[in-house]
Design a protein around this motif. Structure first.
Motif, PDB file in Angstrom:
ATOM      1  N   THR A 151       0.827  -1.246   0.006  1.00 30.23           N
ATOM      2  CA  THR A 151       0.169   0.011   0.127  1.00 30.23           C
ATOM      3  C   THR A 151       1.001   1.208   0.041  1.00 30.23           C
ATOM      4  O   THR A 151       1.914   1.198   0.455  1.00 30.23           O
ATOM      5  N   PHE A 152       0.187   2.251  -0.543  1.00 30.29           N
ATOM      6  CA  PHE A 152       1.050   3.512  -0.458  1.00 30.29           C
ATOM      7  C   PHE A 152      -0.219   4.788  -0.100  1.00 30.29           C
ATOM      8  O   PHE A 152      -1.594   4.321  -0.096  1.00 30.29           O
ATOM      9  N   HIS A 153       0.235   5.794   0.056  1.00 27.07           N
ATOM     10  CA  HIS A 153      -0.594   6.778   0.366  1.00 27.07           C
ATOM     11  C   HIS A 153      -0.926   7.804  -0.649  1.00 27.07           C
ATOM     12  O   HIS A 153      -0.156   8.330  -1.459  1.00 27.07           O
ATOM     13  N   TYR A 154      -2.279   8.141  -0.691  1.00 29.50           N
ATOM     14  CA  TYR A 154      -2.781   9.509  -1.784  1.00 29.50           C
ATOM     15  C   TYR A 154      -2.090  10.946  -1.304  1.00 29.50           C
ATOM     16  O   TYR A 154      -1.681  11.207  -0.430  1.00 29.50           O
ATOM     17  N   ASN A 155      -1.715  11.515  -2.681  1.00 28.26           N
ATOM     18  CA  ASN A 155      -1.334  12.686  -2.190  1.00 28.26           C
ATOM     19  C   ASN A 155       0.119  12.468  -1.673  1.00 28.26           C
ATOM     20  O   ASN A 155       0.508  13.655  -0.989  1.00 28.26           O
ATOM     21  N   ASP A 156       0.845  11.582  -1.528  1.00 24.98           N
ATOM     22  CA  ASP A 156       2.191  11.396  -0.657  1.00 24.98           C
ATOM     23  C   ASP A 156       3.020  10.730  -1.547  1.00 24.98           C
ATOM     24  O   ASP A 156       3.323   9.423  -1.487  1.00 24.98           O
ATOM     25  N   LEU A 157       3.762  11.407  -2.425  1.00 19.56           N
ATOM     26  CA  LEU A 157       4.690  10.796  -3.418  1.00 19.56           C
ATOM     27  C   LEU A 157       6.173   9.944  -2.565  1.00 19.56           C
ATOM     28  O   LEU A 157       6.420   9.026  -2.935  1.00 19.56           O
ATOM     29  N   ALA A 158       6.412  10.732  -1.488  1.00 18.17           N
ATOM     30  CA  ALA A 158       7.441  10.087  -0.520  1.00 18.17           C
ATOM     31  C   ALA A 158       6.749   8.770  -0.238  1.00 18.17           C
ATOM     32  O   ALA A 158       7.835   7.775  -0.293  1.00 18.17           O
ATOM     33  N   SER A 159       5.761   8.439   0.244  1.00 21.16           N
ATOM     34  CA  SER A 159       5.343   7.024   0.481  1.00 21.16           C
ATOM     35  C   SER A 159       5.486   6.144  -0.726  1.00 21.16           C
ATOM     36  O   SER A 159       5.873   4.909  -0.836  1.00 21.16           O
ATOM     37  N   VAL A 160       5.087   6.748  -2.208  1.00 22.61           N
ATOM     38  CA  VAL A 160       5.186   5.823  -3.085  1.00 22.61           C
ATOM     39  C   VAL A 160       6.941   5.410  -3.417  1.00 22.61           C
ATOM     40  O   VAL A 160       7.360   4.455  -3.759  1.00 22.61           O
ATOM     41  N   ALA A 161       7.668   6.634  -3.291  1.00 22.90           N
ATOM     42  CA  ALA A 161       9.084   6.245  -3.420  1.00 22.90           C
ATOM     43  C   ALA A 161       9.593   5.480  -2.545  1.00 22.90           C
ATOM     44  O   ALA A 161      10.613   4.364  -2.951  1.00 22.90           O
ATOM     45  N   LEU A 179       8.021   2.855  -1.157  1.00 23.64           N
ATOM     46  CA  LEU A 179       7.672   1.700  -1.620  1.00 23.64           C
ATOM     47  C   LEU A 179       8.612   1.061  -2.536  1.00 23.64           C
ATOM     48  O   LEU A 179       9.082  -0.103  -2.575  1.00 23.64           O
ATOM     49  N   PHE A 180       8.977   1.919  -3.628  1.00 20.38           N
ATOM     50  CA  PHE A 180       9.810   1.398  -4.660  1.00 20.38           C
ATOM     51  C   PHE A 180      11.168   1.111  -4.347  1.00 20.38           C
ATOM     52  O   PHE A 180      11.771   0.136  -4.566  1.00 20.38           O
ATOM     53  N   SER A 181      11.802   2.005  -3.294  1.00 21.82           N
ATOM     54  CA  SER A 181      12.805   1.785  -2.617  1.00 21.82           C
ATOM     55  C   SER A 181      13.158   0.405  -1.747  1.00 21.82           C
ATOM     56  O   SER A 181      14.066  -0.286  -1.767  1.00 21.82           O
ATOM     57  N   ARG A 189      10.718  -5.066  -8.152  1.00 13.24           N
ATOM     58  CA  ARG A 189       9.408  -6.161  -8.139  1.00 13.24           C
ATOM     59  C   ARG A 189       8.356  -5.693  -8.029  1.00 13.24           C
ATOM     60  O   ARG A 189       7.185  -6.408  -7.981  1.00 13.24           O
ATOM     61  N   ILE A 190       7.974  -4.445  -8.120  1.00 15.09           N
ATOM     62  CA  ILE A 190       6.437  -3.826  -8.307  1.00 15.09           C
ATOM     63  C   ILE A 190       6.112  -3.991  -9.772  1.00 15.09           C
ATOM     64  O   ILE A 190       6.571  -2.951 -10.670  1.00 15.09           O
ATOM     65  N   ALA A 191       4.780  -4.309  -9.837  1.00 11.59           N
ATOM     66  CA  ALA A 191       4.312  -4.591 -11.371  1.00 11.59           C
ATOM     67  C   ALA A 191       3.416  -3.310 -11.526  1.00 11.59           C
ATOM     68  O   ALA A 191       3.480  -2.725 -12.575  1.00 11.59           O
ATOM     69  N   ALA A 192       2.958  -2.907 -10.800  1.00  9.84           N
ATOM     70  CA  ALA A 192       1.757  -1.644 -10.882  1.00  9.84           C
ATOM     71  C   ALA A 192       1.311  -1.145  -9.580  1.00  9.84           C
ATOM     72  O   ALA A 192       1.405  -1.751  -8.426  1.00  9.84           O
ATOM     73  N   LEU A 193       1.216   0.262  -9.524  1.00 10.34           N
ATOM     74  CA  LEU A 193       0.273   0.823  -8.563  1.00 10.34           C
ATOM     75  C   LEU A 193      -0.981   1.284  -8.937  1.00 10.34           C
ATOM     76  O   LEU A 193      -1.369   1.742 -10.138  1.00 10.34           O
ATOM     77  N   VAL A 194      -2.001   1.017  -8.167  1.00  9.13           N
ATOM     78  CA  VAL A 194      -3.448   1.079  -8.631  1.00  9.13           C
ATOM     79  C   VAL A 194      -3.938   2.306  -7.636  1.00  9.13           C
ATOM     80  O   VAL A 194      -3.887   2.314  -6.463  1.00  9.13           O
ATOM     81  N   LEU A 205       3.677  10.639  -9.857  1.00  9.52           N
ATOM     82  CA  LEU A 205       3.339   9.310  -9.555  1.00  9.52           C
ATOM     83  C   LEU A 205       3.603   8.350 -10.830  1.00  9.52           C
ATOM     84  O   LEU A 205       4.074   7.405 -10.804  1.00  9.52           O
ATOM     85  N   ARG A 206       3.058   8.835 -11.837  1.00  8.41           N
ATOM     86  CA  ARG A 206       3.372   8.224 -13.112  1.00  8.41           C
ATOM     87  C   ARG A 206       4.841   8.222 -13.406  1.00  8.41           C
ATOM     88  O   ARG A 206       5.423   7.107 -13.868  1.00  8.41           O
ATOM     89  N   GLU A 207       5.428   9.305 -13.217  1.00  8.44           N
ATOM     90  CA  GLU A 207       6.941   9.314 -13.340  1.00  8.44           C
ATOM     91  C   GLU A 207       7.612   8.196 -12.671  1.00  8.44           C
ATOM     92  O   GLU A 207       8.527   7.770 -12.909  1.00  8.44           O
ATOM     93  N   LEU A 208       7.263   8.242 -11.335  1.00  8.69           N
ATOM     94  CA  LEU A 208       8.125   7.397 -10.375  1.00  8.69           C
ATOM     95  C   LEU A 208       7.500   5.952 -10.935  1.00  8.69           C
ATOM     96  O   LEU A 208       8.587   5.227 -10.756  1.00  8.69           O
ATOM     97  N   CYS A 209       6.577   5.666 -11.073  1.00  8.82           N
ATOM     98  CA  CYS A 209       6.198   4.291 -11.705  1.00  8.82           C
ATOM     99  C   CYS A 209       7.099   3.870 -12.971  1.00  8.82           C
ATOM    100  O   CYS A 209       7.556   2.668 -12.746  1.00  8.82           O
ATOM    101  N   HIS A 210       7.287   4.886 -13.903  1.00 12.96           N
ATOM    102  CA  HIS A 210       7.749   4.292 -15.214  1.00 12.96           C
ATOM    103  C   HIS A 210       9.273   4.569 -14.817  1.00 12.96           C
ATOM    104  O   HIS A 210      10.118   3.573 -15.307  1.00 12.96           O
ATOM    105  N   ARG A 211       9.731   5.196 -13.823  1.00 13.40           N
ATOM    106  CA  ARG A 211      11.163   5.116 -13.612  1.00 13.40           C
ATOM    107  C   ARG A 211      11.654   4.011 -13.108  1.00 13.40           C
ATOM    108  O   ARG A 211      12.720   3.438 -13.136  1.00 13.40           O
ATOM    109  N   ASN A 212      10.666   3.400 -12.161  1.00 12.57           N
ATOM    110  CA  ASN A 212      10.733   2.029 -11.436  1.00 12.57           C
ATOM    111  C   ASN A 212      10.362   0.768 -12.164  1.00 12.57           C
ATOM    112  O   ASN A 212      10.306  -0.318 -11.733  1.00 12.57           O
ATOM    113  N   GLY A 213      10.051   1.071 -13.513  1.00 13.13           N
ATOM    114  CA  GLY A 213       9.714  -0.105 -14.388  1.00 13.13           C
ATOM    115  C   GLY A 213       8.185  -0.648 -14.050  1.00 13.13           C
ATOM    116  O   GLY A 213       7.899  -1.658 -14.657  1.00 13.13           O
TER     117      GLY A 213
END
Ligand SMILES: Cc1ncc(COP(=O)(O)O)c(C=O)c1O
Length: 462
Positions: free
Chosen positions: A184-194, A196-198, A203-208, A225-233
């Motif tokens: 899980t990650f948090h809405y409007n919180d790019l740090a929580s997304v980053a 998760l990827f770190s 290993r992460i296929a997608a964020l929903v 969010l889109r940029e972080l997803c794509h940067r991390n494949g």
């Protein structure tokens, strides 16, 4: 007007519903085929079964009439039995609904839907939203060759499937090994997304997530969010089950200017008929086709996935959105409702206790007790008192069929209900609530022991 309305007690007679209830519980687990429609979601003084609907009104099996704001779990955005949709469906039903080869409607409907999704090239239809979001997850896993998937924890529901229900309290029957694959990650919180990827590199296929729910995206959040997803494949999957054909411009992706890799539509697309869709970029969607240069993904192949009358419904819906001011009306009537309720809340001094959330076209509410804690018993009381006054409002979701007069009568009913709410804050809600309170859907045991707290205040649709 019903007899009970003229007695001054309002709608409190549900004899036919009460008679049917034991049969429902004997034949159906939980007495209903959708948890959000279940008895535990409504107070004792409530219609148990709806017999028919027209526009924004429904009649229960006792003949009580209600102005309603659940609208088939937000699926019926135009209104019940909307004439042009009913006409298109019945025309098609007379021509047959399921053939041995595809119907040309499948092509037409896919092309129409793709118009509202920037950057999407292909669509595949199915019957419900859960299957569409789950298909997006499987496709993302197939495309990336990765197993983990992350979803936004502030958004209450994506699917009835294991990947989405595993992390909830209602996860009996779901293998732990499957649940471990959902993060899980948090809405409007790019740090929580980053973070998760770190924590799970490569290993992460997608964020929903939903592009917006009760809160709108902060500036730069969706693009980041889109940029972080794509940067991390990883792929970005946007669930448009609610935003699709309810948000300005008909899709959140158009409205916020973001392109998901895959997205899912349903609900309003069929105005109550069962149709949903997975849409996305050709590069990814083609794995569900006959490509021979990649491992194919088994993508949404079902017996009923493209029933012609449901496609006809979707085509009629999309035509109505093109030719009539549907989303503008949803926004305007939602604003009218919001303004009326907010002034009633202020008049009763209930600012910390009854709160609206969400965009005007998709209003929900939270009921809070004397301490400001989310409260099932106060929610039950609010439902009871609005039902008594002819309003059925598990949420406050307007349709294209809600007129000014409907909204104004609703505000008057809510004003009356809030008067009781105010007194209940002083005297205790037990003095006013008839019977047991409602319960959150996501509880492990039933009957639950908690009378307050515990549920997502906006959860209403599963
Ligand atoms: C945001 C969201 N996604 C997915 C779903 C699942 O859709 P369905 O109930 O059609 O399977 C829902 C249903 O409430 C929803 O609200």
């Amino acid at each position: 007007m019903q007899a009970e309305e003229s007695t001054g007690r309002g709608r409190t007679r549900f004899a036919a519903s009460d008679a049917l209830r034991p049969r429902a519980h004997a034949a159906i687990p939980g007495g209903a085929h959708t948890y959000a429609k279940g008895d535990d979601q409504y107070p004792v003084l409530a219609p148990g079964f709806i017999a028919r609907g027209l526009g924004c009104h429904v009649w229960d099996v006792d003949g009580n009439k209600f102005t309603e704001y659940g609208m088939g779990l937000r699926a019926v955005a135009l209104g019940h039995a909307f004439p042009s949709v009913v006409a298109a469906v019945s025309r098609q039903m007379k021509l047959g609904t399921n053939f041995t080869r595809p119907s040309p409607l499948e092509v037409e409907c896919a092309e129409n839907l793709l118009e509202v999704v920037p950057g999407a090239d292909m669509a595949k239809f199915t019957k419900d939203g859960s299957s569409a979001t789950t298909a997006a997850v499987r496709l993302a896993r197939g495309y990336t060759g990765r197993d983990l998937v992350g979803f936004c924890v502030e958004h209450p529901f994506f699917s009835y499937d294991d990947w989405a229900i595993g992390p909830t309290a209602l996860n009996a029957g779901i293998p732990r090994d499957v649940t471990r694959l959902t993060l899980t990650f948090h809405y409007n919180d790019l740090a929580s997304v980053a973070a998760l990827f770190s924590a799970h590199p490569g290993r992460i296929a997608a964020l929903v997530l939903e592009a917006a729910r009760d809160v709108e995206p902060a500036k730069g959040f969706l693009a980041g969010l889109r940029e972080l997803c794509h940067r991390n494949g990883a792929l970005l999957i946007i669930d448009e089950m609610i935003t699709g054909f309810r948000w300005p411009q008909r899709s959140a992706q158009l409205h916020y200017g973001v392109e998901a890799d895959l997205s899912a539509f349903g609900k309003a697309l069929g105005n109550g008929f069962a149709i949903s869709a997975l849409v996305g970029k050709r590069e990814i969607m083609r794995l569900g086709g006959f490509e021979d240069d990649c491992d194919r993904v088994f993508l949404l192949s079902t017996t009923h996935g493209a029933e012609t009358h449901a496609l006809a419904a979707a085509l009629a819906v999309m035509e109505t959105y093109r030719s009539e001011p549907v989303v503008e009306t949803l926004e305007r009537q939602g604003q009218r409702l919001k303004a009326g309720i907010e002034s009633a809340v202020a008049r009763h001094g209930l600012g910390g206790h009854f709160q609206l959330a969400g965009l005007p076209a998709n209003l929900a509410y939270a009921c809070r007790d004397r301490d400001g804690t989310t409260s099932q018993i106060f929610r039950s009381l609010f439902l009871q008192e609005t039902i008594r006054r002819g309003v059925l409002a598990p949420s406050l979701v307007v349709s294209y069929s809600h007129s000014d007069a409907d909204i104004d009568q609703t505000v008057e009913a809510i004003d009356g209900a809030l008067g009781v709410y105010r007194r209940a804050l002083e005297d205790g809600p037990e003095a006013y609530l008839v019977g047991r309170p409602v319960q959150p859907v996501f509880r492990r045991r039933s009957p639950g022991s908690r009378l307050s707290g515990g549920s997502h205040p906006l959860a209403a649709d599963h």
